[in-house]
Design a protein around this motif. Structure first.
Motif, PDB file in Angstrom:
ATOM      1  N   LEU A  38       5.320   2.467   1.668  1.00 53.55           N
ATOM      2  CA  LEU A  38       3.832   1.538   0.117  1.00 53.55           C
ATOM      3  C   LEU A  38       2.532   1.140   0.955  1.00 53.55           C
ATOM      4  N   ARG A  39       2.572   0.309   1.520  1.00 50.55           N
ATOM      5  CA  ARG A  39       1.257  -0.045   2.380  1.00 50.55           C
ATOM      6  C   ARG A  39       0.583   1.057   2.900  1.00 50.55           C
ATOM      7  N   LEU A  54       3.638   8.880   0.698  1.00 49.88           N
ATOM      8  CA  LEU A  54       4.156   9.215  -0.611  1.00 49.88           C
ATOM      9  C   LEU A  54       4.410  11.041  -0.146  1.00 49.88           C
ATOM     10  N   ARG A 107       0.766   3.552   1.703  1.00 52.43           N
ATOM     11  CA  ARG A 107       0.559   5.426   0.965  1.00 52.43           C
ATOM     12  C   ARG A 107       0.858   7.206   1.591  1.00 52.43           C
ATOM     13  N   ALA A 136       9.735   8.513   1.441  1.00 55.13           N
ATOM     14  CA  ALA A 136       9.518   7.447   0.783  1.00 55.13           C
ATOM     15  C   ALA A 136      10.741   7.369   0.202  1.00 55.13           C
TER      16      ALA A 136
END
Length: 62
Positions: free
Chosen positions: A19-20, A24, A22, A28
């Motif tokens: 998530l950090r 996706l 980003r 994930a």
């Protein structure tokens, strides 16, 4: 129980970094789903469910 907590910590750490950064994608989503399933089998499941119910009730009363 020890294995479950270890997997929760592992999936949580991996999810945090995904998530950090980003990132996706399917990876994930798999990590997030795995984290959720392993978290649900720990002692944290009940407080998390209660929190989710409280938030849902608060939002529905707005």
């Amino acid at each position: 129980m020890v294995v479950t907590v270890s997997l929760v910590a592992l999936f949580g750490l991996v999810l945090f970094f995904l998530l950090r950064s980003r990132t996706l994608g399917f990876g994930a989503a798999f990590i997030a789903a795995g984290f959720g399933f392993f978290l649900a089998s720990t002692g944290a499941a009940r407080p998390i469910n209660q929190l989710a119910e409280s938030v849902i009730q608060a939002v529905s009363q707005l």
